[in-house]
Design a protein around this motif. Structure first.
Motif, PDB file in Angstrom:
ATOM      1  N   TRP A  30       0.833  -1.204   0.000  1.00  0.00           N
ATOM      2  CA  TRP A  30       0.000   0.000   0.000  1.00  0.00           C
ATOM      3  C   TRP A  30       0.872   1.260   0.000  1.00  0.00           C
ATOM      4  N   ILE A  31       1.918   1.274   0.798  1.00  0.00           N
ATOM      5  CA  ILE A  31       2.844   2.412   0.835  1.00  0.00           C
ATOM      6  C   ILE A  31       3.499   2.605  -0.531  1.00  0.00           C
ATOM      7  N   ASN A  36       3.922   5.868  -5.507  1.00  0.00           N
ATOM      8  CA  ASN A  36       4.214   5.825  -6.940  1.00  0.00           C
ATOM      9  C   ASN A  36       2.941   5.977  -7.770  1.00  0.00           C
ATOM     10  N   ASP A  37       2.010   6.734  -7.251  1.00  0.00           N
ATOM     11  CA  ASP A  37       0.737   6.943  -7.915  1.00  0.00           C
ATOM     12  C   ASP A  37       0.936   7.748  -9.196  1.00  0.00           C
ATOM     13  N   VAL A  72     -11.539  27.329 -12.359  1.00  0.00           N
ATOM     14  CA  VAL A  72     -10.237  26.839 -12.807  1.00  0.00           C
ATOM     15  C   VAL A  72     -10.203  25.329 -12.655  1.00  0.00           C
ATOM     16  N   THR A  73      -9.781  24.636 -13.719  1.00  0.00           N
ATOM     17  CA  THR A  73      -9.608  23.186 -13.667  1.00  0.00           C
ATOM     18  C   THR A  73      -8.135  22.869 -13.816  1.00  0.00           C
ATOM     19  N   VAL A  74      -7.608  22.064 -12.891  1.00  0.00           N
ATOM     20  CA  VAL A  74      -6.207  21.662 -12.931  1.00  0.00           C
ATOM     21  C   VAL A  74      -6.134  20.161 -13.122  1.00  0.00           C
ATOM     22  N   SER A  75      -5.004  19.716 -13.672  1.00  0.00           N
ATOM     23  CA  SER A  75      -4.790  18.303 -13.949  1.00  0.00           C
ATOM     24  C   SER A  75      -3.402  17.906 -13.466  1.00  0.00           C
ATOM     25  N   GLY A  76      -3.289  16.696 -12.943  1.00  0.00           N
ATOM     26  CA  GLY A  76      -1.997  16.205 -12.472  1.00  0.00           C
ATOM     27  C   GLY A  76      -2.161  14.920 -11.676  1.00  0.00           C
ATOM     28  N   LYS A  77      -1.085  14.542 -10.987  1.00  0.00           N
ATOM     29  CA  LYS A  77      -1.134  13.337 -10.172  1.00  0.00           C
ATOM     30  C   LYS A  77      -2.205  13.484  -9.098  1.00  0.00           C
ATOM     31  N   LYS A  78      -2.988  12.431  -8.929  1.00  0.00           N
ATOM     32  CA  LYS A  78      -4.108  12.472  -8.003  1.00  0.00           C
ATOM     33  C   LYS A  78      -3.670  12.843  -6.590  1.00  0.00           C
ATOM     34  N   SER A  79      -2.548  12.302  -6.143  1.00  0.00           N
ATOM     35  CA  SER A  79      -2.088  12.584  -4.781  1.00  0.00           C
ATOM     36  C   SER A  79      -1.731  14.058  -4.600  1.00  0.00           C
TER      37      SER A  79
END
Length: 126
Positions: A30-31, A36-37, A72-79
């Motif tokens: 899990w860690i 590494n998401d 404003v909409t932003v996009s990127g890694k979920k975490s």
């Protein structure tokens, strides 16, 4: 009968040890997965107030824009996206002195640079 109790205790102890090892492996996995998401996510922040300034001969003046907002909409890694708040994002525009009353103005959206987080282009004019 004593032999059966020892055998039963040994099986219970083995089951407990196996359970602890499985939970340990699950925790480590899990860690690893959460750190590494690579899932790309988007999030929309509504009603970001726009700071408006105007160019005039004496310099820049700040105008009241309390009722003027932009989404404003932003996009990127979920975490990373999940840690962003509305306060991390600001918007501003510079209005020329000769601006028409019905003129639409481009709005620039800004937030502190964060690795691999981008603003999704939208109609950011008002």
């Amino acid at each position: 009968m004593l032999n059966d109790e020892k055998k039963s205790f040994r099986f219970r102890l083995t089951d407990i040890v196996a359970l602890v090892i499985c939970l340990g492996i699950a925790f480590v996995l899990w860690i690893y997965v959460s750190s590494n998401d690579v899932t790309v996510s988007t999030k929309t922040f509504n009603h970001i107030y726009i700071d408006m300034t105007t160019h005039n001969k004496s310099g820049l003046d700040i105008l009241s824009g309390a009722d003027t907002t932009v989404d404003v909409t932003v996009s990127g890694k979920k975490s990373v996206i999940n840690k962003l708040t509305k306060e991390d994002i600001s918007a501003y525009t510079v209005i020329s002195e000769n601006a028409e009353a019905n003129e639409r103005f481009e709005c620039t959206v800004y937030f502190d640079p964060i690795n691999n987080v981008t603003i999704i282009p939208s109609a950011s004019s008002f």
